[in-house]
Design a protein around this motif. Structure first.
Motif, PDB file in Angstrom:
ATOM      1  N   LYS A 306      34.206  34.212  54.854  1.00 42.32           N
ATOM      2  CA  LYS A 306      34.717  34.954  56.010  1.00 42.32           C
ATOM      3  C   LYS A 306      35.670  34.124  56.855  1.00 42.32           C
ATOM      4  CE  LYS A 306      33.263  37.428  60.177  1.00 42.32           C
ATOM      5  NZ  LYS A 306      32.120  37.810  61.043  1.00 42.32           N
ATOM      6  N   GLU A 307      35.309  32.881  57.090  1.00 46.33           N
ATOM      7  CA  GLU A 307      36.132  32.010  57.934  1.00 46.33           C
ATOM      8  C   GLU A 307      37.060  31.114  57.117  1.00 46.33           C
ATOM      9  OE1 GLU A 307      35.905  32.608  61.017  1.00 46.33           O
ATOM     10  OE2 GLU A 307      34.057  33.785  61.012  1.00 46.33           O
ATOM     11  N   ASP A 308      37.000  31.246  55.811  1.00 45.87           N
ATOM     12  CA  ASP A 308      37.749  30.305  54.970  1.00 45.87           C
ATOM     13  C   ASP A 308      38.289  31.042  53.745  1.00 45.87           C
ATOM     14  OD1 ASP A 308      38.760  27.815  54.266  1.00 45.87           O
ATOM     15  OD2 ASP A 308      37.002  27.332  53.043  1.00 45.87           O
ATOM     16  N   ASN A 309      39.123  32.047  54.000  1.00 45.37           N
ATOM     17  CA  ASN A 309      39.632  32.903  52.933  1.00 45.37           C
ATOM     18  C   ASN A 309      40.593  32.122  52.035  1.00 45.37           C
ATOM     19  OD1 ASN A 309      40.964  34.836  51.336  1.00 45.37           O
ATOM     20  ND2 ASN A 309      40.737  36.401  52.910  1.00 45.37           N
ATOM     21  N   PRO A 310      40.228  31.897  50.767  1.00 45.15           N
ATOM     22  CA  PRO A 310      41.094  31.098  49.884  1.00 45.15           C
ATOM     23  C   PRO A 310      42.422  31.782  49.576  1.00 45.15           C
ATOM     24  CG  PRO A 310      39.289  32.087  48.644  1.00 45.15           C
ATOM     25  CD  PRO A 310      39.002  32.332  50.093  1.00 45.15           C
ATOM     26  N   LEU A 311      42.461  33.111  49.699  1.00 39.91           N
ATOM     27  CA  LEU A 311      43.711  33.823  49.443  1.00 39.91           C
ATOM     28  C   LEU A 311      44.701  33.575  50.575  1.00 39.91           C
ATOM     29  CD1 LEU A 311      45.099  35.730  47.445  1.00 39.91           C
ATOM     30  CD2 LEU A 311      44.218  37.647  48.777  1.00 39.91           C
ATOM     31  N   GLN A 312      44.214  33.616  51.832  1.00 42.56           N
ATOM     32  CA  GLN A 312      45.074  33.370  52.977  1.00 42.56           C
ATOM     33  C   GLN A 312      45.507  31.904  53.056  1.00 42.56           C
ATOM     34  OE1 GLN A 312      42.847  34.751  56.360  1.00 42.56           O
ATOM     35  NE2 GLN A 312      43.229  36.929  55.912  1.00 42.56           N
ATOM     36  N   LYS A 313      44.670  31.032  52.564  1.00 39.17           N
ATOM     37  CA  LYS A 313      45.004  29.601  52.581  1.00 39.17           C
ATOM     38  C   LYS A 313      45.882  29.206  51.385  1.00 39.17           C
ATOM     39  CE  LYS A 313      41.758  26.692  53.540  1.00 39.17           C
ATOM     40  NZ  LYS A 313      40.457  25.965  53.481  1.00 39.17           N
ATOM     41  N   LYS A 314      46.247  30.200  50.549  1.00 35.62           N
ATOM     42  CA  LYS A 314      47.113  29.971  49.387  1.00 35.62           C
ATOM     43  C   LYS A 314      46.459  29.072  48.342  1.00 35.62           C
ATOM     44  CE  LYS A 314      50.365  32.279  51.476  1.00 35.62           C
ATOM     45  NZ  LYS A 314      50.709  33.665  51.063  1.00 35.62           N
ATOM     46  N   VAL A 315      45.129  28.989  48.376  1.00 32.46           N
ATOM     47  CA  VAL A 315      44.430  28.232  47.348  1.00 32.46           C
ATOM     48  C   VAL A 315      44.515  28.957  46.018  1.00 32.46           C
ATOM     49  CG1 VAL A 315      42.185  27.311  46.634  1.00 32.46           C
ATOM     50  CG2 VAL A 315      42.876  27.210  49.025  1.00 32.46           C
ATOM     51  N   ILE A 316      44.503  30.277  46.098  1.00 37.69           N
ATOM     52  CA  ILE A 316      44.688  31.108  44.910  1.00 37.69           C
ATOM     53  C   ILE A 316      45.888  32.019  45.166  1.00 37.69           C
ATOM     54  CG2 ILE A 316      42.290  31.063  44.146  1.00 37.69           C
ATOM     55  CD1 ILE A 316      41.845  33.716  45.509  1.00 37.69           C
ATOM     56  N   SER A 317      46.466  32.538  44.107  1.00 39.48           N
ATOM     57  CA  SER A 317      47.705  33.303  44.244  1.00 39.48           C
ATOM     58  C   SER A 317      47.507  34.812  44.110  1.00 39.48           C
ATOM     59  CB  SER A 317      48.713  32.843  43.174  1.00 39.48           C
ATOM     60  OG  SER A 317      48.177  33.026  41.876  1.00 39.48           O
ATOM     61  N   SER A 318      46.347  35.255  43.653  1.00 45.33           N
ATOM     62  CA  SER A 318      46.103  36.670  43.447  1.00 45.33           C
ATOM     63  C   SER A 318      44.681  36.998  43.849  1.00 45.33           C
ATOM     64  CB  SER A 318      46.326  37.060  41.977  1.00 45.33           C
ATOM     65  OG  SER A 318      45.833  38.356  41.712  1.00 45.33           O
ATOM     66  N   ARG A 319      44.488  38.197  44.380  1.00 42.17           N
ATOM     67  CA  ARG A 319      43.133  38.564  44.800  1.00 42.17           C
ATOM     68  C   ARG A 319      42.212  38.758  43.599  1.00 42.17           C
ATOM     69  NH1 ARG A 319      43.151  44.773  47.092  1.00 42.17           N
ATOM     70  NH2 ARG A 319      43.384  45.851  45.093  1.00 42.17           N
ATOM     71  N   ASP A 320      42.775  39.003  42.434  1.00 48.04           N
ATOM     72  CA  ASP A 320      41.950  39.141  41.239  1.00 48.04           C
ATOM     73  C   ASP A 320      41.382  37.808  40.772  1.00 48.04           C
ATOM     74  OD1 ASP A 320      42.253  41.919  40.977  1.00 48.04           O
ATOM     75  OD2 ASP A 320      44.223  41.665  40.058  1.00 48.04           O
ATOM     76  N   GLN A 321      41.838  36.706  41.372  1.00 49.04           N
ATOM     77  CA  GLN A 321      41.282  35.389  41.062  1.00 49.04           C
ATOM     78  C   GLN A 321      40.132  35.023  41.991  1.00 49.04           C
ATOM     79  OE1 GLN A 321      44.841  33.029  41.461  1.00 49.04           O
ATOM     80  NE2 GLN A 321      45.383  33.259  39.298  1.00 49.04           N
ATOM     81  N   MET A 322      39.846  35.914  42.965  1.00 44.33           N
ATOM     82  CA  MET A 322      38.800  35.633  43.948  1.00 44.33           C
ATOM     83  C   MET A 322      37.457  35.374  43.285  1.00 44.33           C
ATOM     84  SD  MET A 322      39.505  35.464  47.199  1.00 44.33           S
ATOM     85  CE  MET A 322      37.780  35.588  47.638  1.00 44.33           C
ATOM     86  N   VAL A 323      37.056  36.241  42.376  1.00 42.86           N
ATOM     87  CA  VAL A 323      35.737  36.109  41.746  1.00 42.86           C
ATOM     88  C   VAL A 323      35.647  34.816  40.956  1.00 42.86           C
ATOM     89  CG1 VAL A 323      34.120  37.168  40.134  1.00 42.86           C
ATOM     90  CG2 VAL A 323      35.469  38.608  41.645  1.00 42.86           C
ATOM     91  N   LEU A 324      36.710  34.473  40.253  1.00 36.28           N
ATOM     92  CA  LEU A 324      36.707  33.257  39.444  1.00 36.28           C
ATOM     93  C   LEU A 324      36.594  32.016  40.326  1.00 36.28           C
ATOM     94  CD1 LEU A 324      39.696  34.288  37.159  1.00 36.28           C
ATOM     95  CD2 LEU A 324      37.274  34.819  36.867  1.00 36.28           C
ATOM     96  N   TYR A 325      37.343  32.009  41.405  1.00 35.37           N
ATOM     97  CA  TYR A 325      37.282  30.886  42.341  1.00 35.37           C
ATOM     98  C   TYR A 325      35.882  30.776  42.953  1.00 35.37           C
ATOM     99  CZ  TYR A 325      38.254  27.882  46.331  1.00 35.37           C
ATOM    100  OH  TYR A 325      38.222  26.866  47.240  1.00 35.37           O
ATOM    101  N   PHE A 326      35.331  31.916  43.345  1.00 35.62           N
ATOM    102  CA  PHE A 326      34.004  31.948  43.958  1.00 35.62           C
ATOM    103  C   PHE A 326      32.942  31.387  43.009  1.00 35.62           C
ATOM    104  CE2 PHE A 326      30.009  34.339  44.613  1.00 35.62           C
ATOM    105  CZ  PHE A 326      29.692  33.917  45.893  1.00 35.62           C
ATOM    106  N   VAL A 327      32.984  31.795  41.754  1.00 31.12           N
ATOM    107  CA  VAL A 327      32.000  31.347  40.768  1.00 31.12           C
ATOM    108  C   VAL A 327      32.062  29.835  40.594  1.00 31.12           C
ATOM    109  CG1 VAL A 327      31.422  31.396  38.317  1.00 31.12           C
ATOM    110  CG2 VAL A 327      31.840  33.528  39.541  1.00 31.12           C
TER     111      VAL A 327
END
Length: 618
Positions: A306-327
């Motif tokens: 919630k306070e550390d969105n990797p998409l907004q921080k440009k850690v990942i480039s696509s929202r479909d990578q969210m689950v992979l990054y989270f895992v």
């Protein structure tokens, strides 16, 4: 993405877990290739000898189209936009009840191998071929999404080369599909479904622990505006509302579970009609569980980030990578769990792709080759296996197209089925419910429906990208000074006024594609049929019409209000009830008393003008 996950590689345990998935899947194919009839006939290879029971069929039906799209796309949707998408579960009820009560009885009693054989029985060979070619086009494109998604996952979490991962995915499922046929596909689906559920449960359990418990997950999701109420906005251009999901979703479900060859082929492989219907009913709790798990992962991800969105921080480039990054971020301290989740993702993809290969081989053999080139059974079986292999290689190439056009995998996959599956649904509805529809109307309706579908789908894609470019250029001009604001605003307003109608059409929610396109096919087909001479009721092949009014009458217990016309006095003209009792499709007539008794067993009768020679042929 690789820089962000550079230190989060698979452990040895992860590779072992992942490798076991691939090994067991191939082993299932080898087992069915060396046991039983050893896939020596097309009935065994393509139809599993019509010997399957309802539970494995239900798990296979669910796995076929939930796939990696749901496991990656749904949590990302919930993370970014809240739980509104969860309401698509409301569409599952009518979306499965209608196929179970209408489509399955009709198709099963006609003893089909390919669902497009129905189109020839009801209309003509031309309609059958058009339907088959459309289905092939649909599935080959969709397979690009199915192959690319897990390959991207494997690339992200292990550093394995993207196209090496694509090749590995395609080859594994091609091998066990080609070796073991439909039986191998179904039983591999069962195994892979269990792996999918295990992977999702593991991610949810660890994520809830990391977030501070279930209550904390709920509080953060609620405070972050991710718990959505029922949005009753009737605007069809709104991407997700209750109406787009619960109503538009019904048509999408019908296109998937009612008339799609990959699903119908499973119904037709069951031992009896009752088993086929039961398998459709059993899909409902499986789909609801899968949807709930995917949505829960999205909420858990939001609570953790919630306070550390990797998409907004440009850690990942696509929202479909969210689950992979989270895992990889949350499960890196639990050896084996990252491998289990990637195995879960891979399982979903393998089940979808293998089902597509098998169904594509079936329709090509049954609809395009056999009718034109009669051959011995052994040769037909060999060609069927070669077709599965060829489609496997073809679908690998489609992954590259998806790589170029990659956006939201969830929306992309559902849009493909809405654009192409909708017109196919319309053709089948035209045949099942309208006795006056003729072959000319069916072909014209399908062509017009596909044209409208592609026009809206491609137009929406172009308009969306044009809007992004225009907004970017406008922002750049505004940065030069306030003096450019007036001209830019005027240009934008002028463009909006000129294209307001088209923009409204292009802005239509992708969830309405299937409903719109199937409706266009039905309306166009009926108009053309009446203009070219409606089909006489007596010319319709027995068993290909669904008796809508007859069953409404049964529903309200008004049988006594119906009196057959005097000219329909012979047994062949009295619309008798057809009740399929046996695997071989034997047709029997039931009395009113027997019909009343069997109403308790969830069977709706399929009625048609039954000719004596048709009874013997079935």
């Amino acid at each position: 993405m690789m820089e962000a996950l550079g230190t989060k590689h698979f452990s040895l345990v992860d590779f072992i877990v992942f490798g076991m998935l691939l090994a067991i899947s191939v082993a299932i194919g080898l087992y069915h290739a060396l046991s039983g009839g050893r896939q020596r006939t097309t009935q065994e290879f393509l139809m599993a000898d019509r010997s399957m029971s309802s539970l494995p069929l239900a798990l296979s039906l669910m796995a076929t189209f939930q796939s990696a799209v749901a496991i990656v796309g749904t949590p990302a949707e919930i993370f970014n936009n809240g739980t509104q998408y969860w309401f698509i579960g409301c569409a599952y009820i009518p979306g499965l009840l209608i196929p179970a009560r209408i489509f399955i009885p009709v198709f099963y009693r006609l003893h089909l191998n390919s669902v497009y054989q129905y189109l020839e029985l009801r209309f003509s060979k031309t309609v059958r071929i058009c339907g088959t070619v459309t289905f092939i086009f649909q599935m080959v494109i969709y397979m690009g999404v199915g192959i690319y998604t897990p390959a991207l996952a494997l690339n992200a979490v292990t550093g394995f080369h993207l196209w090496g991962a694509v090749l590995a995915t395609g080859l594994v499922c091609t091998v066990y599909t080609t070796l073991g046929g439909l039986k191998a596909v179904i039983w591999a689906d069962v195994f892979q479904t269990l792996v999918m559920f295990a992977g999702q449960f593991a991610v949810i359990a660890v994520g809830i622990h990391q977030a501070g418990g279930p209550a904390e997950v709920w509080r953060k999701a609620r405070d972050g505006g991710r718990i959505s109420g029922i949005d009753l906005n009737p605007d069809p251009t709104q991407r997700h509302t209750f109406w787009t999901l619960a109503v538009g979703g019904v048509f999408l479900m019908l296109a998937l579970y009612g008339v799609n060859q990959a699903q119908v082929q499973r119904y037709l492989s069951s031992r009896t009609e009752k088993e086929a219907i039961m398998s459709c009913y059993l899909v409902f709790p499986c789909l609801q569980l899968s949807l709930a798990l995917s949505c829960m992962i999205g909420l858990v991800m939001f609570a953790c980030y919630k306070e550390d969105n990797p998409l907004q921080k440009k850690v990942i480039s696509s929202r479909d990578q969210m689950v992979l990054y989270f895992v990889m971020d949350m499960l890196q301290d639990f050896p084996g769990l990252p491998g289990l989740f990637v195995a879960c993702l891979f399982s979903a993809s393998l089940s979808t792709i293998s089902s597509a290969f098998n169904s594509l081989a079936t329709v090509t053999m049954e609809d395009l080759i056999k009718p034109n080139f009669p051959m011995e059974e052994s040769k037909a079986t060999l060609i069927s296996k070669l077709l599965a292999l060829v489609y496997g290689l073809l679908c690998l190439a489609m992954a590259y197209v998806v790589h170029i056009l990659h956006s939201s995998v969830l929306e992309a996959a559902l849009s493909i089925f809405g654009m192409v599956g909708g017109p196919l649904l319309g053709v089948f509805c035209l045949g099942l419910f309208f006795s006056s529809a003729n072959s000319t109307g069916a072909v014209t309706g399908l062509v017009v429906g596909l044209a409208v579908a592609l026009w809206i789908g491609i137009g929406s894609f172009v308009a969306r990208n044009s809007t992004i470019v225009l907004e970017t250029n406008s922002t750049e001009m505004l940065d030069l000074g306030n003096i450019t604001m007036g001209p830019v605003t005027a240009v934008v307003e002028t463009i909006a006024q000129k294209s307001s109608i088209l923009q409204a059409l292009y802005s239509l929610s992708y969830m309405w594609y299937s409903a719109l396109n199937s409706t266009v096919v039905v309306i166009t087909g009926l108009l053309v049929s009446y203009m070219t001479g409606p089909m006489a009721e007596g010319d319709v092949t027995p068993g290909t019409l669904y008796p809508v009014w007859g069953n409404i009458r049964r529903l309200f217990k008004l049988r006594g209000c119906y009196v057959p016309p005097a000219q329909h006095s012979t047994s062949a003209q009295q619309w008798p009830i057809i009740q399929d009792k046996e695997l071989n499709g034997a047709v029997t007539k039931t009395t009113a008393e027997e019909e009343e008794e069997e109403e308790q067993q969830s069977f709706l009768p399929v009625t048609g003008k039954v000719l004596v020679e048709h009874e013997s042929s079935v």
